[in-house]
Design an enzyme around this catalytic site. Sequence first.
Site, PDB file in Angstrom:
ATOM      1  CD  GLN A  63      -3.046  -1.112   2.167  1.00  0.00           C
ATOM      2  OE1 GLN A  63      -3.080  -0.207   3.002  1.00  0.00           O
ATOM      3  NE2 GLN A  63      -3.844  -2.162   2.226  1.00  0.00           N
ATOM      4  NE  ARG A  84     -13.611  -2.101   0.517  1.00  0.00           N
ATOM      5  CZ  ARG A  84     -14.441  -3.117   0.786  1.00  0.00           C
ATOM      6  NH1 ARG A  84     -14.038  -4.120   1.556  1.00  0.00           N
ATOM      7  NH2 ARG A  84     -15.664  -3.114   0.325  1.00  0.00           N
ATOM      8  CE1 TYR A 123      -5.578  -6.848   0.962  1.00  0.00           C
ATOM      9  CE2 TYR A 123      -4.569  -6.506   3.119  1.00  0.00           C
ATOM     10  CZ  TYR A 123      -5.170  -5.993   1.972  1.00  0.00           C
ATOM     11  OH  TYR A 123      -5.351  -4.639   1.841  1.00  0.00           O
ATOM     12  CD  GLU A 234      -9.487   0.456   9.467  1.00  0.00           C
ATOM     13  OE1 GLU A 234      -8.809   1.380   9.000  1.00  0.00           O
ATOM     14  OE2 GLU A 234      -9.433  -0.720   9.041  1.00  0.00           O
ATOM     15  CG  HIS A 268      -7.608  -0.962  12.707  1.00  0.00           C
ATOM     16  ND1 HIS A 268      -6.635  -0.007  12.518  1.00  0.00           N
ATOM     17  CD2 HIS A 268      -7.606  -1.738  11.593  1.00  0.00           C
ATOM     18  CE1 HIS A 268      -6.065  -0.189  11.345  1.00  0.00           C
ATOM     19  NE2 HIS A 268      -6.630  -1.241  10.765  1.00  0.00           N
ATOM     20  CG  ASP A 319      -3.118  -0.025   8.447  1.00  0.00           C
ATOM     21  OD1 ASP A 319      -3.095  -0.923   7.566  1.00  0.00           O
ATOM     22  OD2 ASP A 319      -4.187   0.375   8.940  1.00  0.00           O
TER      23      ASP A 319
END
Length: 428
Positions: A63, A84, A123, A234, A268, A319
């Site tokens: 990310q 997202r 993931y 979250e 979270h 994160d």
Amino acid sequence: MSGEQILEADLTWTGDGFEAGIQVAIGEGGRIERVGALGLPARRLERRALLPGMVNAHSHAFQRGLRGRGERFPEDAGSFWSWRREMYQLVADLDAESFHRLTVAAFREMRAAGITAVGEFHYLHHTAGERDWALDELVLEAAREAGIRLVLLNAFYRRGGFDAPLAGAQERFATPTETAYWAQMARLAARVDGAGQRLGAVAHSVRAASPDEIASLWREAVRRDLVFHIHLEEQRREIEDCVAAHGAAPLALLLDHLAPDSRFTAVHCTHSRAPELRRLLAGGGRICLCPLTEANLGDGIPDLPTMLSSAASLSLGTDSNSRISMTEEMRWLEYVQRLARERRGVVRDGGGRCAAPLFRIATEGGAASLGLAAGRIAAGCWADLLALDLDHSSLADADRDRLLEAFVFGAADGAIAATAVGGRWSAE
């Protein structure tokens, strides 16, 4: 590393304060063997302060590719869910080469920021259009290349929502069955670097796995003595959807399906209620907070005072890696609470100090969450260390009694002169 090395910095963090004249003996295997006034010939670290390296308990390295994206809002205010969509577009664009490049870059940036160990909550398993698990091993390779200690938190991700199949970019996350998941974990176990890498089990979220699947994964993780991590609460919408599907919020639902212990980390808990938080912590469960990402995404402000009833169970993560700086994660953990509560000193120890408990969360707390013998300068721990430059302008005029406060609340990451993982130093 060959042979024992003896280090002596001008100042060394003991866990309670900085002291001079402390030597650290590191064995050939990369662990600390002795600490104290050893009186041995030593490698002097002039104008340096020696601290344990910081531990990043929650990262999605790929990310980092979102940095600078998703920060324009032409139609309306954005949210986690609009972010997202940007993340899914990045997933669709990545191939194995770009995934590896981003992961190496994130891990190297972590080393530069004083992070010596990372829990990579991974993931994105497959290349586009395949079920090849090819990207899992690239995380292992990237960590070796960057020289960072890695706990590969490999994620089970079976569905796209409470009542939805995987779709679009989510297909690259697919773990179709628990059997397939554990078979891949066995393949990875044969490929990890035993000294610097290990595995952890993950259910991505209550959206991506059913309560029964999560409970089954947890039981098998316990049997294998693996740490277990999961995203929880979250977003308010996640809670609302879970209540609609199961009649309970995610944390309450899981507490009714399994009994978390110290191997269990909930990531979270932004909107978790105090009664469920107390139940989680009373059983030994842990919580990882990611203040910069939670702020960037507009997630909300967690009930930190309740969590601080078991401060040793807290850890920090970078994160989404839009900014990689554990000093800033520590600051935001405290500062957001100051803004919300209109008072200073929310995270503090019995002596009224803020910097020391924040640093323990960023070191010992992260190590505990990942099951690592790290986060302290103590015999038996890995020699994962950071050296502060005492001549750096951001630490100017800070004596030993105020040095940690100056570092945690005021220093630039440039004050970190070097880091060591297993006694192997980065270039100063």
